[in-house]
Design a protein around this motif. Structure first.
Motif, PDB file in Angstrom:
ATOM      1  N   ALA A   1       0.843  -1.194   0.000  1.00  0.00           N
ATOM      2  CA  ALA A   1       0.000   0.000   0.000  1.00  0.00           C
ATOM      3  C   ALA A   1       0.875   1.240   0.000  1.00  0.00           C
ATOM      4  N   PRO A   2       0.466   2.242  -0.760  1.00  0.00           N
ATOM      5  CA  PRO A   2       1.290   3.456  -0.818  1.00  0.00           C
ATOM      6  C   PRO A   2       1.309   4.157   0.540  1.00  0.00           C
ATOM      7  N   GLN A   3       2.449   4.589   0.952  1.00  0.00           N
ATOM      8  CA  GLN A   3       2.606   5.296   2.222  1.00  0.00           C
ATOM      9  C   GLN A   3       2.308   6.780   2.023  1.00  0.00           C
ATOM     10  N   LEU A   4       1.376   7.319   2.898  1.00  0.00           N
ATOM     11  CA  LEU A   4       1.028   8.727   2.813  1.00  0.00           C
ATOM     12  C   LEU A   4       1.993   9.549   3.657  1.00  0.00           C
ATOM     13  N   SER A   5       2.321  10.699   3.132  1.00  0.00           N
ATOM     14  CA  SER A   5       3.172  11.612   3.886  1.00  0.00           C
ATOM     15  C   SER A   5       2.333  12.266   4.983  1.00  0.00           C
ATOM     16  N   PRO A   6       2.944  12.830   6.015  1.00  0.00           N
ATOM     17  CA  PRO A   6       2.181  13.495   7.089  1.00  0.00           C
ATOM     18  C   PRO A   6       1.255  14.580   6.551  1.00  0.00           C
ATOM     19  N   GLU A   7       1.720  15.341   5.540  1.00  0.00           N
ATOM     20  CA  GLU A   7       0.885  16.394   4.975  1.00  0.00           C
ATOM     21  C   GLU A   7      -0.358  15.815   4.295  1.00  0.00           C
ATOM     22  N   GLU A   8      -0.160  14.724   3.529  1.00  0.00           N
ATOM     23  CA  GLU A   8      -1.287  14.099   2.845  1.00  0.00           C
ATOM     24  C   GLU A   8      -2.280  13.502   3.840  1.00  0.00           C
ATOM     25  N   LYS A   9      -1.748  12.936   4.926  1.00  0.00           N
ATOM     26  CA  LYS A   9      -2.621  12.362   5.940  1.00  0.00           C
ATOM     27  C   LYS A   9      -3.456  13.440   6.617  1.00  0.00           C
ATOM     28  N   LEU A  10      -2.833  14.583   6.913  1.00  0.00           N
ATOM     29  CA  LEU A  10      -3.562  15.698   7.524  1.00  0.00           C
ATOM     30  C   LEU A  10      -4.647  16.229   6.587  1.00  0.00           C
ATOM     31  N   LYS A  11      -4.320  16.317   5.293  1.00  0.00           N
ATOM     32  CA  LYS A  11      -5.318  16.769   4.325  1.00  0.00           C
ATOM     33  C   LYS A  11      -6.507  15.813   4.270  1.00  0.00           C
ATOM     34  N   ALA A  12      -6.227  14.508   4.294  1.00  0.00           N
ATOM     35  CA  ALA A  12      -7.308  13.524   4.267  1.00  0.00           C
ATOM     36  C   ALA A  12      -8.174  13.632   5.518  1.00  0.00           C
ATOM     37  N   ASP A  13      -7.549  13.822   6.688  1.00  0.00           N
ATOM     38  CA  ASP A  13      -8.303  13.983   7.935  1.00  0.00           C
ATOM     39  C   ASP A  13      -9.161  15.244   7.887  1.00  0.00           C
ATOM     40  N   LEU A  14      -8.613  16.311   7.307  1.00  0.00           N
ATOM     41  CA  LEU A  14      -9.353  17.564   7.212  1.00  0.00           C
ATOM     42  C   LEU A  14     -10.580  17.409   6.316  1.00  0.00           C
ATOM     43  N   VAL A  15     -10.423  16.723   5.200  1.00  0.00           N
ATOM     44  CA  VAL A  15     -11.550  16.499   4.288  1.00  0.00           C
ATOM     45  C   VAL A  15     -12.635  15.680   4.986  1.00  0.00           C
ATOM     46  N   SER A  16     -12.219  14.645   5.739  1.00  0.00           N
ATOM     47  CA  SER A  16     -13.177  13.803   6.447  1.00  0.00           C
ATOM     48  C   SER A  16     -13.919  14.597   7.524  1.00  0.00           C
ATOM     49  N   ALA A  17     -13.173  15.409   8.294  1.00  0.00           N
ATOM     50  CA  ALA A  17     -13.800  16.206   9.349  1.00  0.00           C
ATOM     51  C   ALA A  17     -14.755  17.242   8.759  1.00  0.00           C
ATOM     52  N   ASN A  18     -14.383  17.853   7.647  1.00  0.00           N
ATOM     53  CA  ASN A  18     -15.248  18.845   7.006  1.00  0.00           C
ATOM     54  C   ASN A  18     -16.539  18.199   6.502  1.00  0.00           C
ATOM     55  N   ASP A  19     -16.429  16.995   5.967  1.00  0.00           N
ATOM     56  CA  ASP A  19     -17.615  16.288   5.484  1.00  0.00           C
ATOM     57  C   ASP A  19     -18.563  15.967   6.644  1.00  0.00           C
ATOM     58  N   LYS A  20     -17.997  15.514   7.775  1.00  0.00           N
ATOM     59  CA  LYS A  20     -18.830  15.222   8.945  1.00  0.00           C
ATOM     60  C   LYS A  20     -19.502  16.484   9.461  1.00  0.00           C
ATOM     61  N   TYR A  21     -18.768  17.596   9.465  1.00  0.00           N
ATOM     62  CA  TYR A  21     -19.339  18.873   9.935  1.00  0.00           C
ATOM     63  C   TYR A  21     -20.515  19.304   9.061  1.00  0.00           C
ATOM     64  N   LEU A  22     -20.341  19.201   7.740  1.00  0.00           N
ATOM     65  CA  LEU A  22     -21.411  19.615   6.824  1.00  0.00           C
ATOM     66  C   LEU A  22     -22.656  18.755   7.013  1.00  0.00           C
ATOM     67  N   ARG A  23     -22.450  17.446   7.207  1.00  0.00           N
ATOM     68  CA  ARG A  23     -23.592  16.556   7.417  1.00  0.00           C
ATOM     69  C   ARG A  23     -24.316  16.891   8.726  1.00  0.00           C
ATOM     70  N   LEU A  24     -23.533  17.123   9.784  1.00  0.00           N
ATOM     71  CA  LEU A  24     -24.127  17.457  11.077  1.00  0.00           C
ATOM     72  C   LEU A  24     -24.878  18.784  11.015  1.00  0.00           C
ATOM     73  N   TYR A  25     -24.298  19.771  10.335  1.00  0.00           N
ATOM     74  CA  TYR A  25     -24.959  21.079  10.205  1.00  0.00           C
ATOM     75  C   TYR A  25     -26.275  20.949   9.447  1.00  0.00           C
ATOM     76  N   ALA A  26     -26.281  20.131   8.389  1.00  0.00           N
ATOM     77  CA  ALA A  26     -27.507  19.940   7.605  1.00  0.00           C
ATOM     78  C   ALA A  26     -28.590  19.269   8.457  1.00  0.00           C
ATOM     79  N   GLU A  27     -28.199  18.273   9.262  1.00  0.00           N
ATOM     80  CA  GLU A  27     -29.171  17.600  10.117  1.00  0.00           C
ATOM     81  C   GLU A  27     -29.729  18.552  11.163  1.00  0.00           C
ATOM     82  N   PHE A  28     -28.864  19.378  11.756  1.00  0.00           N
ATOM     83  CA  PHE A  28     -29.327  20.335  12.771  1.00  0.00           C
ATOM     84  C   PHE A  28     -30.258  21.372  12.157  1.00  0.00           C
ATOM     85  N   ASP A  29     -29.940  21.842  10.954  1.00  0.00           N
ATOM     86  CA  ASP A  29     -30.778  22.844  10.295  1.00  0.00           C
ATOM     87  C   ASP A  29     -32.158  22.272  10.002  1.00  0.00           C
ATOM     88  N   ASN A  30     -32.208  21.015   9.568  1.00  0.00           N
ATOM     89  CA  ASN A  30     -33.493  20.370   9.315  1.00  0.00           C
ATOM     90  C   ASN A  30     -34.295  20.224  10.608  1.00  0.00           C
TER      91      ASN A  30
END
Length: 201
Positions: free
Chosen positions: A49-78
């Motif tokens: 498996a390709p090894q991710l650099s620390p920067e790439e790993k942080l970017k992936a975590d940020l994308v995942s956290a942002n997606d969870k935030y958007l989903r939670l915000y949409a549920e709360f707004d509804n």
């Protein structure tokens, strides 16, 4: 004899070539299957498996956290919109049961007014109005409404509204309610209208 000897040698050479080819091609799939001479199959090395650099790993975590935030915000707004809609509907129909219970009283008043147009005796009319009043009080009491009993009680600014004060007729009425100008009401033990009273001084 010479011809026979040459023919024998040629035949022997052909047999030798055939034997060598057979030994070389004895298992044509051996190379493809990576079979060793002992017949054991060798496994192809697994792709790492390709090894991710620390920067790439942080970017992936940020994308995942942002997606969870958007989903939670949409549920709360509804949820917020649905709750606001339900509250608005409750406010519009909050007094529905009370109004429905008061409609028979309204009908009685209409009948009483018609009866008064042709009535020649006042006593039956007064009795009819008294019955309607008692019916109205009974309905309101069943909904949690209660009259305040104020005369002779100590003045309480939490439930009383002093209109004026007069010299107390007796010493025991000083600081107490001497007269009531307008009744006060409680709804489920909460003031819905303050009693307007006269206080003894």
């Amino acid at each position: 004899m010479l011809r026979k000897k040459k023919a024998a040698e040629a035949s022997e050479n052909i047999n030798n070539v055939t034997t060598e080819n057979t030994e070389q091609n004895e298992n044509p799939l051996a190379d493809e299957l990576n079979v060793n001479p002992q017949g054991e199959t060798e496994e192809a090395p697994a792709a790492e498996a390709p090894q991710l650099s620390p920067e790439e790993k942080l970017k992936a975590d940020l994308v995942s956290a942002n997606d969870k935030y958007l989903r939670l915000y949409a549920e709360f707004d509804n949820f917020r919109r649905r709750t606001n809609k339900e509250r608005a509907e409750e406010r519009q129909t909050a007094g529905k049961d009370t109004i429905a219970a008061l409609l028979p009283v309204l009908d009685d008043f209409e009948r009483a007014i018609k009866a008064m147009e042709t009535a020649t005796d006042v006593i039956p009319v007064k009795e009819g109005v008294a019955l309607i009043q008692n019916k109205l009080k009974s309905i309101l009491t069943s909904k949690g409404l209660k009259e305040m009993d104020t005369k002779g009680t100590p003045f309480d600014a939490d439930i009383h509204e002093a209109i004026t004060s007069i010299p107390a007729p007796t010493d025991d009425l000083k600081g107490k309610v001497v007269d009531e100008l307008e009744k006060g009401y409680l709804l489920n033990d909460k003031v819905v209208r303050f009693a307007k009273v006269v206080v003894g001084a």
